[in-house]
Design a protein around this motif. Structure first.
Motif, short mmCIF file in Angstrom:
data_model
loop_
_atom_site.label_atom_id
_atom_site.label_comp_id
_atom_site.label_asym_id
_atom_site.label_seq_id
_atom_site.Cartn_x
_atom_site.Cartn_y
_atom_site.Cartn_z
N LEU A 32 -136.97 14.69 -11.38
CA LEU A 32 -136.75 13.33 -10.90
C LEU A 32 -135.37 12.83 -11.32
O LEU A 32 -134.66 12.23 -10.51
CB LEU A 32 -137.85 12.41 -11.46
CG LEU A 32 -137.81 10.95 -11.01
CD1 LEU A 32 -137.89 10.86 -9.49
CD2 LEU A 32 -138.96 10.18 -11.65
N SER A 33 -134.98 13.08 -12.55
CA SER A 33 -133.65 12.67 -13.01
C SER A 33 -132.56 13.40 -12.24
O SER A 33 -131.54 12.80 -11.85
CB SER A 33 -133.51 12.96 -14.51
OG SER A 33 -134.49 12.27 -15.25
N ARG A 34 -132.75 14.68 -12.00
CA ARG A 34 -131.75 15.46 -11.27
C ARG A 34 -131.58 14.92 -9.84
O ARG A 34 -130.44 14.77 -9.35
CB ARG A 34 -132.16 16.93 -11.22
CG ARG A 34 -131.14 17.82 -10.51
CD ARG A 34 -131.64 19.24 -10.36
NE ARG A 34 -131.77 19.90 -11.64
CZ ARG A 34 -132.93 20.29 -12.17
NH1 ARG A 34 -134.06 20.06 -11.52
NH2 ARG A 34 -132.96 20.90 -13.34
N VAL A 35 -132.68 14.63 -9.17
CA VAL A 35 -132.62 14.12 -7.81
C VAL A 35 -131.90 12.77 -7.75
O VAL A 35 -131.05 12.54 -6.89
CB VAL A 35 -134.04 14.00 -7.22
CG1 VAL A 35 -134.02 13.21 -5.91
CG2 VAL A 35 -134.62 15.38 -6.97
N LEU A 36 -132.22 11.89 -8.69
CA LEU A 36 -131.58 10.57 -8.71
C LEU A 36 -130.07 10.68 -8.88
O LEU A 36 -129.30 9.99 -8.20
CB LEU A 36 -132.18 9.72 -9.83
CG LEU A 36 -133.59 9.18 -9.62
CD1 LEU A 36 -134.07 8.45 -10.86
CD2 LEU A 36 -133.63 8.26 -8.41
N ILE A 37 -129.64 11.56 -9.78
CA ILE A 37 -128.20 11.71 -10.02
C ILE A 37 -127.50 12.33 -8.83
O ILE A 37 -126.42 11.90 -8.41
CB ILE A 37 -127.95 12.54 -11.30
CG1 ILE A 37 -128.51 11.81 -12.52
CG2 ILE A 37 -126.46 12.79 -11.49
CD1 ILE A 37 -128.47 12.63 -13.79
N LEU A 38 -128.11 13.34 -8.23
CA LEU A 38 -127.51 13.99 -7.06
C LEU A 38 -127.38 13.03 -5.89
O LEU A 38 -126.38 13.05 -5.17
CB LEU A 38 -128.36 15.20 -6.65
CG LEU A 38 -128.29 16.43 -7.56
CD1 LEU A 38 -129.26 17.50 -7.10
CD2 LEU A 38 -126.87 16.99 -7.61
N LEU A 39 -128.40 12.19 -5.70
CA LEU A 39 -128.34 11.22 -4.61
C LEU A 39 -127.28 10.16 -4.88
O LEU A 39 -126.57 9.72 -3.97
CB LEU A 39 -129.71 10.55 -4.42
CG LEU A 39 -130.83 11.46 -3.89
CD1 LEU A 39 -132.14 10.69 -3.82
CD2 LEU A 39 -130.47 12.02 -2.53
N SER B 270 -122.97 5.71 -15.64
CA SER B 270 -124.02 4.85 -16.22
C SER B 270 -125.40 5.40 -15.91
O SER B 270 -126.28 5.42 -16.78
CB SER B 270 -123.89 3.42 -15.69
OG SER B 270 -122.64 2.87 -16.02
N LEU B 271 -125.61 5.84 -14.67
CA LEU B 271 -126.90 6.43 -14.30
C LEU B 271 -127.16 7.69 -15.10
O LEU B 271 -128.29 7.95 -15.52
CB LEU B 271 -126.93 6.74 -12.80
CG LEU B 271 -128.22 7.38 -12.27
CD1 LEU B 271 -129.40 6.43 -12.47
CD2 LEU B 271 -128.07 7.74 -10.80
N LEU B 272 -126.12 8.47 -15.34
CA LEU B 272 -126.25 9.69 -16.14
C LEU B 272 -126.72 9.37 -17.56
O LEU B 272 -127.62 10.02 -18.09
CB LEU B 272 -124.91 10.43 -16.17
CG LEU B 272 -124.88 11.75 -16.94
CD1 LEU B 272 -125.70 12.81 -16.22
CD2 LEU B 272 -123.43 12.23 -17.12
N LEU B 273 -126.13 8.35 -18.16
CA LEU B 273 -126.52 7.95 -19.51
C LEU B 273 -127.95 7.39 -19.53
O LEU B 273 -128.72 7.68 -20.45
CB LEU B 273 -125.55 6.91 -20.06
CG LEU B 273 -124.13 7.39 -20.37
CD1 LEU B 273 -123.31 6.25 -20.96
CD2 LEU B 273 -124.14 8.57 -21.32
#
Length: 260
Positions: free
Chosen positions: A201-208, A125-128
C-alpha cells in the motif's frame, strides 16, 4: 503510560543503535543527493530503501527491545501500574524514537539541499509519512509477536518471517494469482489485496504520487483510477491507520490477560 513512553524513548535514543540508524539515513541521503542531479530522482531511489528497510528495522528493534528490557519490565509489573500501560508505553517509546531518527536523518540532507524550494517537497513528505506509518505498524506487530512468545529465538524467528512474508512472499503470491486468473476481472481483488499489505500500500501511494504508476503494469491503471483520487487517498490513509490501531489493540488486550 506517558512516563514509561518517555523513559523508553530516551533509553533508546541513548542507545548506540539509534545513532547508527540515524547516521545510516543521514549518509544515505547525502550519497543519493550527490549521485542524483534532481531531488525527484533521489526520492524515487529512497523509496525503494524505505519500503523494505524501515519495516525490517522496526520489526527487529521492537522484538529486541522487548526481550532486552524484560528485567525492567518485571520490576514495573511489581508496581501498582497497569500492565497495558507498561507495554503500550514501551511500544510508543520505541516506535517514536525510530520514527524521529528516520525523519531527522533523512530530513537534514534534503533540507540543506533545498527541498523546501523544490516541487518534490510533497513527494518527500509522503515518503516520510509512509515511513513513519511503517515504523509504527511493524514495531507494533513485533511487540505482538514477542508477547505471544516467551522464547527469544522463536520471537525473533517469527518476526523476521513476518517481515519476509510482507516484503517478498506476499508479492510473489499476489503476482502468481494475477497471472493464474488473468482471464477474470481482478480489479477489486487487486485493490483489496493491496490494502491487506501495508508495504504494498505504501509503495503504490508513493508511485502514484511520483506519477510513475506505469511501473505497476496492468494494475497501474486500476490503482491510478482508485488511489489517484482524493477518495482513494483517504481510504489508503485510513487503511494504514488501521494497520497501526489493530496491532496496538492486540498489545493492550494481550498485556491485560497475559500471566508473566
Amino acid at each position: 503510560m506517558f512516563k514509561i513512553l518517555k523513559y523508553s524513548f530516551y533509553d533508546l535514543m541513548r542507545s548506540r543503535w539509534s545513532y547508527v540508524y540515524f547516521l545510516f539515513y543521514l549518509l544515505l541521503g547525502l550519497m543519493l543527493l550527490f549521485l542524483n542531479n534532481a531531488l525527484s530522482n533521489a526520492v524515487i531511489t529512497m523509496m525503494n530503501v524505505i519500503i523494505v528497510l524501515v519495516p525490517l528495522i522496526g520489526t527487529i528493534f521492537g522484538v529486541m527491545y522487548y526481550y532486552s528490557s524484560r528485567e525492567f519490565t518485571e520490576l514495573l509489573l511489581a508496581q501498582p501500574i497497569k500492565r497495558s500501560s507498561i507495554f503500550l508505553g514501551q511500544y510508543f517509546g520505541v516506535a517514536s524514537s525510530l520514527a524521529m531518527s528516520l525523519v531527522i536523518g533523512l530530513g537534514i540532507p534534503f533540507v540543506f539541499y533545498g527541498i523546501f524550494n523544490s516541487s518534490a517537497i510533497w513527494d518527500f513528505s509522503l515518503l516520510l509519512v509512509t515511513g513513519v506509518f511503517l515504523t509504527f505498524i511493524f514495531t507494533a506487530l513485533a511487540f505482538v509477536i514477542a508477547l505471544f512468545n516467551e522464547n527469544k529465538i522463536k520471537g525473533f524467528g517469527y518476526a523476521i518471517l513476518l517481515w519476509l512474508f510482507m516484503a517478498v512472499i506476499y508479492d510473489a503470491i499476489f503476482l502468481i494469482s494475477l497471472l493464474y486468473f488473468q482471464e477474470y476481472p481482478l480489479d477489486k481483488f487487486s485493490l483489496v489485496a493491496t490494502l491487506f499489505n501495508p508495504i504494498d500500500l505504501s509503495r503504490v501511494l508513493i508511485l502514484l504520487k511520483l506519477d510513475i504508476s506505469a511501473l505497476l503494469g496492468y494494475t497501474g491503471a486500476v490503482f491510478q483510477k482508485f488511489f489517484g483520487t482524493n477518495f482513494g487517498l483517504v481510504i489508503a490513509s485510513i487503511a494504514l491507520l488501521f494497520w497501526v490501531i489493530i496491532p496496538t489493540f492486540f498489545i493492550w488486550r494481550i498485556a491485560k490477560k497475559k500471566d508473566f
